[in-house]
Design a protein around this motif. Structure first.
Motif, short mmCIF file in Angstrom:
data_model
loop_
_atom_site.label_atom_id
_atom_site.label_comp_id
_atom_site.label_asym_id
_atom_site.label_seq_id
_atom_site.Cartn_x
_atom_site.Cartn_y
_atom_site.Cartn_z
N GLU A 24 0.95 -1.14 0.10
CA GLU A 24 0.11 0.01 0.15
C GLU A 24 0.91 1.11 -0.03
O GLU A 24 0.52 2.32 -0.65
CB GLU A 24 -0.99 0.00 1.13
CG GLU A 24 -1.96 -0.93 1.16
CD GLU A 24 -2.85 -1.15 2.31
OE1 GLU A 24 -2.60 -0.18 3.28
OE2 GLU A 24 -3.75 -2.08 2.62
N GLY A 25 1.78 1.25 0.71
CA GLY A 25 2.55 2.30 0.77
C GLY A 25 3.35 2.56 -0.55
O GLY A 25 3.76 3.75 -0.84
N LEU A 26 4.05 1.38 -0.97
CA LEU A 26 4.62 1.47 -2.50
C LEU A 26 3.79 1.96 -3.58
O LEU A 26 4.19 2.65 -4.52
CB LEU A 26 4.86 0.21 -2.90
CG LEU A 26 6.12 -0.06 -4.19
CD1 LEU A 26 7.29 0.85 -3.68
CD2 LEU A 26 6.23 -1.52 -4.52
N GLU A 27 2.21 1.79 -3.28
CA GLU A 27 1.46 2.16 -4.37
C GLU A 27 1.39 3.69 -4.30
O GLU A 27 1.07 4.38 -5.19
CB GLU A 27 0.08 1.45 -3.98
CG GLU A 27 -1.01 1.58 -5.36
CD GLU A 27 -1.92 0.38 -4.82
OE1 GLU A 27 -3.14 1.21 -4.55
OE2 GLU A 27 -1.89 -0.72 -4.91
N LYS A 28 1.35 4.28 -2.94
CA LYS A 28 1.10 5.64 -2.82
C LYS A 28 2.19 6.21 -3.38
O LYS A 28 2.25 7.33 -3.83
CB LYS A 28 0.95 5.94 -1.14
CG LYS A 28 -0.35 5.39 -0.61
CD LYS A 28 -0.52 5.94 0.79
CE LYS A 28 -2.00 5.42 1.25
NZ LYS A 28 -2.04 5.63 2.73
N GLY A 44 4.24 5.27 -5.87
CA GLY A 44 4.08 5.29 -7.13
C GLY A 44 2.90 5.95 -7.88
O GLY A 44 3.51 6.63 -8.98
N ALA A 45 2.10 6.30 -7.19
CA ALA A 45 0.95 7.42 -7.60
C ALA A 45 1.77 8.69 -7.76
O ALA A 45 1.12 9.47 -8.59
CB ALA A 45 -0.22 7.12 -6.76
N LYS A 46 2.20 8.84 -6.67
CA LYS A 46 3.05 10.43 -6.59
C LYS A 46 3.98 10.59 -7.79
O LYS A 46 4.20 11.43 -8.39
CB LYS A 46 3.50 10.50 -5.18
CG LYS A 46 2.74 10.88 -4.14
CD LYS A 46 3.40 11.12 -2.83
CE LYS A 46 2.50 11.22 -1.70
NZ LYS A 46 3.07 11.39 -0.19
N ALA A 47 4.65 9.47 -8.12
CA ALA A 47 5.64 9.36 -9.03
C ALA A 47 4.99 9.48 -10.35
O ALA A 47 5.29 10.33 -11.38
CB ALA A 47 6.47 8.22 -8.88
N ALA A 48 4.09 8.85 -10.67
CA ALA A 48 3.20 8.80 -11.62
C ALA A 48 2.68 10.37 -12.08
O ALA A 48 2.60 10.70 -13.24
CB ALA A 48 2.06 7.91 -11.88
#
Length: 124
Positions: free
Chosen positions: A40-44, A46-50
């Protein structure tokens, strides 16, 4: 003159072990609640990086079509090396190989009862 020991310091070992212990505790807590907090943290992140990379991605040109051509006597399929020469080919995504289906299971044979076994032994 005092001679100091060379190598990893005790403070560095304590910090590394503290970080590993915190990661293990975090993993156990996420397992207890049946969630993967690391994902979940990695997904957050990744969303910021995207979101940051979105303007750059919009500027990327569409890919060139795949072409089949001959380069140095070898037939090559490429979208960069062929340029505008060669034949344009279409690439189709397929499911690939499918696993063979298992044959149907035979009906289970019933175990003969004691009386049936006695009848079979008597008729032999």
């Amino acid at each position: 003159m005092k001679k100091y020991q060379s190598g990893i310091s005790l403070i560095a070992v304590a910090v590394v072990m503290g970080v590993l212990g915190a990661a293990a505790a975090f993993a156990l807590i996420s397992m207890r609640h049946e969630r993967n907090l690391f994902a979940e943290g990695l997904e957050k992140v990744g969303a910021k990086a995207a979101a940051v990379a979105a303007p750059v991605v919009s500027q990327v040109a569409p890919p060139a079509p795949m072409r089949k051509c001959v380069i140095h006597g070898k037939t090559v399929i490429s979208n960069a090396e062929c340029g505008d020469q060669g034949k344009v080919i279409e690439i189709h995504d397929t499911k690939g190989f499918e696993a063979p289906k298992a044959p149907p299971k035979p009906a289970p044979e019933t175990q003969p009862t004691a009386s049936e076994r006695a009848i079979q032994q008597a008729t032999r």
